[in-house]
Design a protein around this motif. Structure first.
Motif, PDB file in Angstrom:
ATOM      1  N   PHE A   1     -35.192 111.926   1.476  1.00  0.00           N
ATOM      2  CA  PHE A   1     -36.614 111.572   1.526  1.00  0.00           C
ATOM      3  C   PHE A   1     -36.801 110.265   2.296  1.00  0.00           C
ATOM      4  N   ILE A   2     -35.996 109.262   1.962  1.00  0.00           N
ATOM      5  CA  ILE A   2     -36.093 107.961   2.639  1.00  0.00           C
ATOM      6  C   ILE A   2     -35.818 108.121   4.130  1.00  0.00           C
ATOM      7  N   ALA A   3     -34.767 108.854   4.482  1.00  0.00           N
ATOM      8  CA  ALA A   3     -34.407 109.040   5.893  1.00  0.00           C
ATOM      9  C   ALA A   3     -35.539 109.729   6.656  1.00  0.00           C
ATOM     10  N   ARG A   4     -36.160 110.750   6.026  1.00  0.00           N
ATOM     11  CA  ARG A   4     -37.242 111.473   6.699  1.00  0.00           C
ATOM     12  C   ARG A   4     -38.491 110.607   6.858  1.00  0.00           C
ATOM     13  N   ARG A   5     -38.790 109.821   5.832  1.00  0.00           N
ATOM     14  CA  ARG A   5     -39.960 108.932   5.907  1.00  0.00           C
ATOM     15  C   ARG A   5     -39.733 107.833   6.938  1.00  0.00           C
ATOM     16  N   LEU A   6     -38.487 107.379   7.066  1.00  0.00           N
ATOM     17  CA  LEU A   6     -38.167 106.377   8.085  1.00  0.00           C
ATOM     18  C   LEU A   6     -38.422 106.948   9.480  1.00  0.00           C
ATOM     19  N   THR A   7     -38.045 108.210   9.685  1.00  0.00           N
ATOM     20  CA  THR A   7     -38.299 108.868  10.974  1.00  0.00           C
ATOM     21  C   THR A   7     -39.796 108.872  11.266  1.00  0.00           C
ATOM     22  N   GLU A   8     -40.589 109.270  10.265  1.00  0.00           N
ATOM     23  CA  GLU A   8     -42.047 109.298  10.434  1.00  0.00           C
ATOM     24  C   GLU A   8     -42.607 107.912  10.720  1.00  0.00           C
ATOM     25  N   ALA A   9     -42.125 106.942   9.947  1.00  0.00           N
ATOM     26  CA  ALA A   9     -42.599 105.564  10.128  1.00  0.00           C
ATOM     27  C   ALA A   9     -42.296 105.087  11.540  1.00  0.00           C
ATOM     28  N   ASN A  10     -41.125 105.470  12.039  1.00  0.00           N
ATOM     29  CA  ASN A  10     -40.705 105.035  13.365  1.00  0.00           C
ATOM     30  C   ASN A  10     -41.550 105.698  14.455  1.00  0.00           C
ATOM     31  N   ILE A  11     -41.784 106.991  14.316  1.00  0.00           N
ATOM     32  CA  ILE A  11     -42.584 107.712  15.310  1.00  0.00           C
ATOM     33  C   ILE A  11     -44.015 107.154  15.351  1.00  0.00           C
ATOM     34  N   LYS A  12     -44.588 106.973  14.157  1.00  0.00           N
ATOM     35  CA  LYS A  12     -45.981 106.521  14.077  1.00  0.00           C
ATOM     36  C   LYS A  12     -46.109 105.003  14.107  1.00  0.00           C
ATOM     37  N   LYS A  13     -44.958 104.302  14.048  1.00  0.00           N
ATOM     38  CA  LYS A  13     -44.945 102.842  13.888  1.00  0.00           C
ATOM     39  C   LYS A  13     -45.904 102.467  12.743  1.00  0.00           C
ATOM     40  N   SER A  14     -45.682 103.139  11.612  1.00  0.00           N
ATOM     41  CA  SER A  14     -46.582 103.009  10.472  1.00  0.00           C
ATOM     42  C   SER A  14     -46.081 101.996   9.445  1.00  0.00           C
ATOM     43  N   GLU A  15     -46.807 100.916   9.353  1.00  0.00           N
ATOM     44  CA  GLU A  15     -46.515  99.887   8.354  1.00  0.00           C
ATOM     45  C   GLU A  15     -46.728 100.439   6.944  1.00  0.00           C
TER      46      GLU A  15
END
Length: 131
Positions: free
Chosen positions: A89-103
Motif C-alpha cells: 500500500f505504501i509503495a503504491r501510494r508513493l508512486t501516486e504521490a510521485n506522479i501527481k507530486k501530491s503533498e
C-alpha cells in the motif's frame, strides 16, 4: 599523511559497518531511511523541487520494495501477509504521490511509514531484552 591514513581507515570502517550490521539493524536502518527520505521528498514538493522530490520518493519506494523482497511470508504467516499489504500500500501510494507530486498523499503515508519504523524499533528493543 597520518591523518589521511586514519580518514581512509574510518571510511572503510563506515562502509563495512553496514556489512557487519545484523539483519535486524539493517532493517532498522532501512525503515529509518524511509521515514527520512519521505519527509525530504514531501518538503521538496513544498519547495517545488521536482527532481529532489522524485529522487527521495524513489529512494523511499526502493526501501519498501527491498522490505517486501526480504519479508518471509511463508515463515511469518498471517502477520507477515498483513505487513506485506502495508508495504505494498505504501509503495503504491508513493508512486501516486510521485506522479501527481501530491503533498496530501505524502501527508497520508508519512505517519504510516513512521508507524512501521516505530513498530520495528519496538520489536528490536524487545528482542534485545527491553533495554
Amino acid at each position: 599523511m597520518a591523518m589521511n591514513a586514519y580518514g581512509n581507515a574510518f571510511n572503510t570502517y563506515k562502509s563495512n559497518s553496514v556489512n557487519f550490521a545484523s539483519k535486524d539493524q539493517l532493517l532498522l536502518m532501512l525503515v529509518d531511511g524511509a521515514a527520512k527520505f519521505s519527509k525530504i521528498g514531501r518538503q521538496a514538493m513544498v519547495d517545488k523541487d521536482v527532481k529532489k522530490a522524485h529522487e527521495n520518493i524513489v529512494k523511499t519506494q526502493n526501501i519498501f520494495y527491498e522490505l517486501m523482497a526480504t519479508l518471509d511470508v511463508a515463515k511469518g504467516g498471517e502477520w507477515a501477509e498483513s505487513l506485506m499489504q502495508v508495504y505494498d500500500f505504501i509503495a503504491r501510494r508513493l508512486t501516486e504521490a510521485n506522479i501527481k507530486k501530491s503533498e496530501e498523499i505524502m501527508n497520508e503515508i508519512i505517519p504510516l511509514i513512521e508507524d512501521v519504523r516505530d513498530t520495528w524499533n519496538e520489536a528490536y528493543k524487545k528482542s534485545k531484552g527491553g533495554k
